[in-house]
Write an enzyme that holds these catalytic residues in place. Structure first.
Site, PDB file in Angstrom:
ATOM      1  N   ASP A 124      72.304  37.372  -6.963  1.00 26.89           N
ATOM      2  CA  ASP A 124      72.907  38.327  -6.047  1.00 26.89           C
ATOM      3  C   ASP A 124      71.820  39.228  -5.447  1.00 26.89           C
ATOM      4  OD1 ASP A 124      75.799  39.335  -5.233  1.00 26.89           O
ATOM      5  OD2 ASP A 124      74.657  41.142  -5.665  1.00 26.89           O
ATOM      6  N   TYR A 169      72.915  47.445   0.776  1.00 27.20           N
ATOM      7  CA  TYR A 169      73.325  46.499   1.809  1.00 27.20           C
ATOM      8  C   TYR A 169      72.948  47.014   3.199  1.00 27.20           C
ATOM      9  CZ  TYR A 169      75.860  43.776  -1.645  1.00 27.20           C
ATOM     10  OH  TYR A 169      76.164  42.984  -2.722  1.00 27.20           O
ATOM     11  N   HIS A 223      79.192  32.969  -9.866  1.00 31.68           N
ATOM     12  CA  HIS A 223      78.295  33.957  -9.283  1.00 31.68           C
ATOM     13  C   HIS A 223      77.633  34.826 -10.353  1.00 31.68           C
ATOM     14  CE1 HIS A 223      76.700  36.501  -6.127  1.00 31.68           C
ATOM     15  NE2 HIS A 223      77.156  37.565  -6.753  1.00 31.68           N
TER      16      HIS A 223
END
Length: 420
Positions: free
Chosen positions: A203, A337, A396
């Protein structure tokens, strides 16, 4: 420069043993112990009890978002069954430290193996994870003889909390994207005295580890990632001839159209969603759960039915959300982000390709990942790929879900580098 500075405070966090350090000692490594005030837990429970609930979704799946039954069961367990003190004790049983790097206080767990010639490994978590998602691999990696491995498979393990996440400090200036974090991790390994080490991430951690490979700091022997983050920006350039490649492209397209909401919001307006993330524990949890379809259903089964997927248990899931809540890092973690989005835009505007990765790269694709990357895709991003494997299970949060399998991958990918 000298003079005292107070240690940063956030509600519910533990603090280093030394409360005040001088600016001249910012490079010091300080012991850390978590000590959550009882009032912080009581306030959490009060806020959960005061939740204003939306009406039930009008579908029987997650296509409208996180399901009401899942979150209401979470609220019930969070206030009546979850024991944060057990998580606190688990963390305090591990060697934890903080050190200031480039103006940010970095928290990290540092577990040294008892085995001779153990290989130092720095692992980076992602969002919406934390060091909690990596706790299950500590034993298998540092004490392999107790987990089906050999003494020569051992690692010294360094698990930092990303800036703005968990017990690390919140950056007070712009620029904390992958490259800056990667440089900070190299400095951390240097301070710990490791002249030879490897790095791993998934991630957000995959993006940071990728940057470490491109920077190739002295001492970095190789990297491993389990998310092909670089594929998102070049998906139209990736091969799509074989059935596996077409399936991967379909999964990636589905993610970037139907499952990309959290990414878009956090990469454009993290502050806006951040007001909800630090004001409502239920809002925070729902936002964190709405990451990807595979992970969501595993989380929902664990919470509603008590059916874990490996280490992804009801308690560890609630531990992770509680850590975000008590540290007040819902907003600051989302800002990565925003930084990442601007980094990509600047790189695209420059028209220059990123520097190549000049250390060996290993990649493991897990079947439940956002898009299980075929080897041809990985080689498009990492020419000269040194290791590739398709795991039989996992998603994930691979290290969280399948710690033993994940540890076996780490042993395999880094074994050739131990004597290099």
């Amino acid at each position: 420069m000298s003079g005292e500075r107070p240690t940063r405070q956030r509600p519910g966090t533990g603090r280093p043993a030394q409360e005040v350090e001088t600016m001249a000692n910012d490079s010091m490594i300080r012991p850390f112990r978590l000590d959550t005030p009882e009032e912080a837990i009581a306030d959490l429970h009060r806020r959960i009890a005061a939740t204003r609930w939306p009406s039930r979704e009008l579908v029987n799946d997650r296509s409208q978002g996180v399901q009401l039954a899942t979150v209401q069961e979470l609220a019930h367990y969070w206030t009546t069954g979850h024991d944060w003190r057990a998580c606190e004790a688990k963390l305090n049983a591990l060697p934890q430290y903080t050190t200031d790097i480039d103006g940010v206080e970095i928290h990290f767990i540092h577990v040294q193996s008892q085995h001779e010639n153990a290989l130092p490994l720095i692992m980076t978590h992602g969002w919406p994870g934390s060091v909690v998602e990596l706790l299950g691999v500590i034993g298998p990696l540092t004490d392999p003889t107790a987990h089906g491995g050999r003494a020569e498979d051992a690692f010294h393990l360094v698990l930092p909390s990303l800036p703005g996440y968990g017990f690390s400090g919140v950056p007070t200036e712009l620029g904390w994207e992958n490259g800056r974090i990667a440089s900070a991790w190299a400095e951390l390994m240097n301070r710990l005295g490791y002249s030879r080490y490897v790095a791993q991430g998934g991630d957000v951690g995959a993006a940071v580890t990728d940057a470490m490979g491109r920077q190739a700091p002295d001492g970095l022997l190789g990297i491993h990632v389990n998310l092909l983050a670089g594929a998102i920006g070049i998906k139209d350039q990736l091969p799509a001839k074989s059935a596996q490649e077409r399936a991967a492209l379909d999964a990636l397209n589905t993610f970037t159209t139907d499952g990309f909401g959290y990414f878009l919001e956090q990469s454009t307006r993290p502050q806006t969603i951040g007001y909800s993330l630090i004001d409502s524990p239920i809002g925070l949890a729902a936002w964190m759960f709405d990451h990807d379809t595979d992970s969501y259903y595993k989380i929902s089964r664990a919470i509603v039915d008590g059916q874990p997927t490996g280490g992804l248990t009801r308690d560890s899931i609630v531990d992770n959300v509680t850590l975000y809540w008590l540290t007040g890092t819902g907003t600051s973690s989302a800002r990565w982000y925003w930084e990442f989005g601007r980094f990509l835009a600047a790189a695209g505007a420059s028209g220059q390709a990123p520097p190549p990765v000049s250390v060996p790269v290993g990649f493991t694709t897990f079947p439940g990942e956002l898009f299980p990357a075929p080897r041809s895709w990985v080689e498009s991003v990492y020419p000269g790929l040194a290791y590739y494997n398709e795991a039989e299970r996992g998603g994930h949060f691979a290290a969280w879900e399948e710690p033993e399998l994940f540890a076996a991958e780490m042993r395999a990918v880094f074994q050739p580098l131990r004597t290099s």
